[in-house]
Design a protein around this motif. Sequence first.
Motif, PDB file in Angstrom:
ATOM      1  N   GLU A 235     -22.639 -10.504  19.849  1.00  0.00           N
ATOM      2  CA  GLU A 235     -24.052 -10.152  19.923  1.00  0.00           C
ATOM      3  C   GLU A 235     -24.914 -11.406  19.848  1.00  0.00           C
ATOM      4  O   GLU A 235     -24.755 -12.224  18.940  1.00  0.00           O
ATOM      5  N   LEU A 236     -25.816 -11.553  20.810  1.00  0.00           N
ATOM      6  CA  LEU A 236     -26.751 -12.679  20.777  1.00  0.00           C
ATOM      7  C   LEU A 236     -27.698 -12.526  19.595  1.00  0.00           C
ATOM      8  O   LEU A 236     -27.980 -11.409  19.149  1.00  0.00           O
ATOM      9  N   SER A 237     -28.205 -13.622  19.104  1.00  0.00           N
ATOM     10  CA  SER A 237     -28.986 -13.633  17.863  1.00  0.00           C
ATOM     11  C   SER A 237     -30.338 -12.941  17.964  1.00  0.00           C
ATOM     12  O   SER A 237     -30.848 -12.446  16.962  1.00  0.00           O
TER      13      SER A 237
ATOM     14  N   VAL B 130     -33.861 -10.541  24.987  1.00  0.00           N
ATOM     15  CA  VAL B 130     -33.700 -11.832  25.664  1.00  0.00           C
ATOM     16  C   VAL B 130     -33.732 -11.597  27.177  1.00  0.00           C
ATOM     17  O   VAL B 130     -33.513 -10.484  27.656  1.00  0.00           O
ATOM     18  N   GLU B 131     -33.997 -12.654  27.915  1.00  0.00           N
ATOM     19  CA  GLU B 131     -34.097 -12.553  29.368  1.00  0.00           C
ATOM     20  C   GLU B 131     -33.236 -13.622  30.032  1.00  0.00           C
ATOM     21  O   GLU B 131     -32.977 -14.676  29.451  1.00  0.00           O
TER      22      GLU B 131
ATOM     23  N   TYR C 150     -26.793 -19.084  27.583  1.00  0.00           N
ATOM     24  CA  TYR C 150     -28.160 -19.609  27.651  1.00  0.00           C
ATOM     25  C   TYR C 150     -29.079 -18.449  27.999  1.00  0.00           C
ATOM     26  O   TYR C 150     -28.743 -17.609  28.837  1.00  0.00           O
ATOM     27  N   TYR C 151     -30.253 -18.404  27.371  1.00  0.00           N
ATOM     28  CA  TYR C 151     -31.187 -17.321  27.653  1.00  0.00           C
ATOM     29  C   TYR C 151     -32.604 -17.719  27.262  1.00  0.00           C
ATOM     30  O   TYR C 151     -32.814 -18.669  26.514  1.00  0.00           O
TER      31      TYR C 151
ATOM     32  N   LEU D  16     -36.091 -21.703  25.689  1.00  0.00           N
ATOM     33  CA  LEU D  16     -34.701 -21.642  26.107  1.00  0.00           C
ATOM     34  C   LEU D  16     -33.817 -21.776  24.879  1.00  0.00           C
ATOM     35  O   LEU D  16     -33.969 -22.704  24.096  1.00  0.00           O
ATOM     36  N   TYR D  17     -32.905 -20.819  24.715  1.00  0.00           N
ATOM     37  CA  TYR D  17     -31.966 -20.829  23.597  1.00  0.00           C
ATOM     38  C   TYR D  17     -30.553 -20.919  24.139  1.00  0.00           C
ATOM     39  O   TYR D  17     -30.275 -20.531  25.277  1.00  0.00           O
ATOM     40  N   SER D  18     -29.646 -21.400  23.287  1.00  0.00           N
ATOM     41  CA  SER D  18     -28.246 -21.519  23.649  1.00  0.00           C
ATOM     42  C   SER D  18     -27.397 -21.149  22.443  1.00  0.00           C
ATOM     43  O   SER D  18     -27.727 -21.525  21.313  1.00  0.00           O
TER      44      SER D  18
END
Length: 107
Positions: free
Chosen positions: A60-62, A66-67, A77-78, A91-93
């Motif tokens: 699961e992403l944090s 998100v897009e 990456y999102y 931008l997150y990774s």
Amino acid sequence: DDCGIRVRSHSIDFHKEKGYGKEMMLDEFTNTWYARYLRNGKTKLVQLDRNGVQISEPFELSYRYVEKVKLHQGRAYYLYRPFESSQNTFLYSEVLPARMMLANSSE
């Protein structure tokens, strides 16, 4: 094959899971396929084998909502816009868990 003749077929069922977002994603660097699930704003990634069978636990992403999720070199990456930020998107990774990457190496 190259002529469009079916060489092999295999049934898949990951798309029947609740929340499946009708999106398969490929990390071209690691040649690893993932299914993306979206439920209540949370994005989960599940690694698939070559036959479309789930071979990892969901990751699961944090952040929620998100897009434009992309995968590269074992990272997700999102884009995410924090709720306190009315116009700024960042931008997150995130590193995909080692258990997902190890599952791919055992094929």
